[in-house]
Design an enzyme around this catalytic site. Structure first.
Site, short mmCIF file in Angstrom:
data_model
loop_
_atom_site.label_atom_id
_atom_site.label_comp_id
_atom_site.label_asym_id
_atom_site.label_seq_id
_atom_site.Cartn_x
_atom_site.Cartn_y
_atom_site.Cartn_z
N HIS A 52 26.58 42.03 9.13
CA HIS A 52 25.65 43.05 8.62
C HIS A 52 24.43 42.38 7.99
O HIS A 52 23.29 42.81 8.21
CB HIS A 52 26.32 43.91 7.54
CG HIS A 52 27.46 44.77 7.99
ND1 HIS A 52 28.68 44.79 7.36
CD2 HIS A 52 27.56 45.68 9.01
CE1 HIS A 52 29.47 45.67 7.95
NE2 HIS A 52 28.83 46.21 8.97
N LYS B 173 37.57 59.49 4.72
CA LYS B 173 38.19 58.16 4.75
C LYS B 173 38.50 57.68 3.34
O LYS B 173 37.81 58.06 2.40
CB LYS B 173 37.24 57.16 5.41
CG LYS B 173 37.28 57.17 6.91
CD LYS B 173 36.53 55.97 7.44
CE LYS B 173 36.54 55.92 8.96
NZ LYS B 173 35.66 54.85 9.45
N ARG C 88 27.65 44.08 18.89
CA ARG C 88 28.41 42.82 18.97
C ARG C 88 28.84 42.52 20.39
O ARG C 88 28.76 41.41 20.86
CB ARG C 88 29.66 42.91 18.08
CG ARG C 88 29.40 42.69 16.64
CD ARG C 88 30.55 43.15 15.81
NE ARG C 88 30.68 44.60 15.88
CZ ARG C 88 31.44 45.32 15.10
NH1 ARG C 88 32.19 44.74 14.20
NH2 ARG C 88 31.49 46.64 15.21
N SER D 36 34.37 44.58 9.52
CA SER D 36 34.86 44.90 8.17
C SER D 36 36.38 45.05 8.19
O SER D 36 37.07 44.60 7.28
CB SER D 36 34.23 46.19 7.66
OG SER D 36 32.85 46.05 7.55
N1 COD Z 1 27.16 41.70 13.98
C1 COD Z 1 26.20 42.61 14.26
N2 COD Z 1 26.28 43.93 13.97
C2 COD Z 1 27.38 44.34 13.36
C3 COD Z 1 28.44 43.47 13.02
C4 COD Z 1 28.30 42.09 13.37
N3 COD Z 1 29.27 41.20 13.12
N4 COD Z 1 29.42 44.19 12.42
C5 COD Z 1 28.99 45.47 12.41
N5 COD Z 1 27.77 45.57 12.97
C6 COD Z 1 26.95 46.75 13.16
C7 COD Z 1 27.74 47.88 13.82
O1 COD Z 1 27.74 47.77 15.22
C8 COD Z 1 26.93 49.07 13.35
O2 COD Z 1 25.79 49.23 14.17
C9 COD Z 1 26.46 48.66 11.95
O3 COD Z 1 26.55 47.25 11.90
C10 COD Z 1 27.30 49.26 10.81
O4 COD Z 1 28.67 48.99 11.06
P1 COD Z 1 29.82 49.68 10.18
O5 COD Z 1 31.10 49.41 10.87
O6 COD Z 1 29.71 49.26 8.75
O7 COD Z 1 29.44 51.22 10.17
P2 COD Z 1 29.85 52.38 11.18
O8 COD Z 1 29.63 51.98 12.60
O9 COD Z 1 31.20 52.87 10.80
O10 COD Z 1 28.76 53.50 10.79
C11 COD Z 1 28.73 54.72 11.44
C12 COD Z 1 27.75 55.72 10.82
C13 COD Z 1 27.99 55.89 9.33
C14 COD Z 1 26.35 55.24 10.97
C15 COD Z 1 28.01 57.03 11.62
O11 COD Z 1 29.36 57.38 11.49
C16 COD Z 1 27.13 58.19 11.17
O12 COD Z 1 25.93 58.18 11.36
N6 COD Z 1 27.75 59.21 10.57
C17 COD Z 1 27.04 60.37 10.08
C18 COD Z 1 27.44 61.64 10.85
C19 COD Z 1 26.53 61.89 12.04
O13 COD Z 1 25.32 61.93 11.93
N7 COD Z 1 27.15 62.05 13.22
C20 COD Z 1 26.43 62.37 14.44
C21 COD Z 1 26.10 61.13 15.26
S1 COD Z 1 27.28 60.88 16.52
#
Ligand code: COD
Length: 163
Positions: A17, A41, A90, A129
């Site tokens: 991140h 969650k 990723r 994570s």
């Molecule tokens: N390298 C590069 N990128 C990474 C890495 C890594 N090692 N690890 C994670 N990432 C990226 C992920 O691919 C993602 O793009 C971002 O970092 C955040 O990752 P996470 O896992 O912390 O968060 P997510 O993917 O669970 O977040 C999801 C959201 C909160 C953005 C999503 O659920 C959301 O927008 N919810 C709101 C409801 C909504 O609007 N829904 C309609 C849309 S479908």
């Protein structure tokens, strides 16, 4: 002025991140990093804790601001006048989910909000994570995966859970 939002659960923030945050902050004039407040969650860190952690981790990046949101991302983005969502990719396994989310967000915003993808730096491609939480819960070494102060906070959480 080009403003973008990087959203996620960030439970916890990883070096993957952080790499995306650093690189996006070099592309955009202002980058808002926003934590989803997902009431369905049970996270390791509360939203307030994650916001504080992100503030500490990004304190050397002057154009990065930390926030949180609940509800639909497009509603939040429109309210804040943000038209670009940053996401990280990723591997092919991320692609399907991310593509669907980007297209849904474009539809919901009537084409006003686009998603920009940054591909992971190879050294962070394996980081997630959930893997970090699993490793820490078994007292494994997470120090190469997260900022040092975050590793201490994660170990402390699991120490408290085991009491
Ligand atoms: N390298 C590069 N990128 C990474 C890495 C890594 N090692 N690890 C994670 N990432 C990226 C992920 O691919 C993602 O793009 C971002 O970092 C955040 O990752 P996470 O896992 O912390 O968060 P997510 O993917 O669970 O977040 C999801 C959201 C909160 C953005 C999503 O659920 C959301 O927008 N919810 C709101 C409801 C909504 O609007 N829904 C309609 C849309 S479908």
């Amino acid at each position: 002025m080009k403003r973008a939002v990087y959203t996620g659960s960030f439970d916890p923030i990883t070096n993957g991140h952080m790499d995306i945050i650093r690189r996006a902050s070099e592309i955009f004039d202002v980058l808002i990093v926003s934590v989803l407040n997902n009431k369905e969650k049970t996270p390791l860190f509360s939203v307030e804790e994650r916001v504080k952690i992100l503030e500490e981790a990004t304190k050397d990046l002057p154009n990065v601001q930390i926030d949180s949101f609940s509800g639909l991302l497009v509603d939040y983005a429109q309210e804040k006048d943000l038209h670009v969502i940053v996401r990280g990719l990723r591997a092919i396994t991320d692609f399907e989910y991310e593509l669907q989310m980007a297209q849904t967000n474009r539809m919901l915003s009537h084409g006003k909000i686009d998603t920009v993808f940054l591909t992971t730096s190879l050294e962070y491609a394996y980081l997630s994570s959930s893997a970090i939480k699993q490793i820490a819960s078994f007292d494994g070494d997470i120090t190469p995966c997260v900022p040092d102060f975050v590793a201490d906070l994660i170990y402390e959480k699991y120490r408290q859970k085991k009491l």
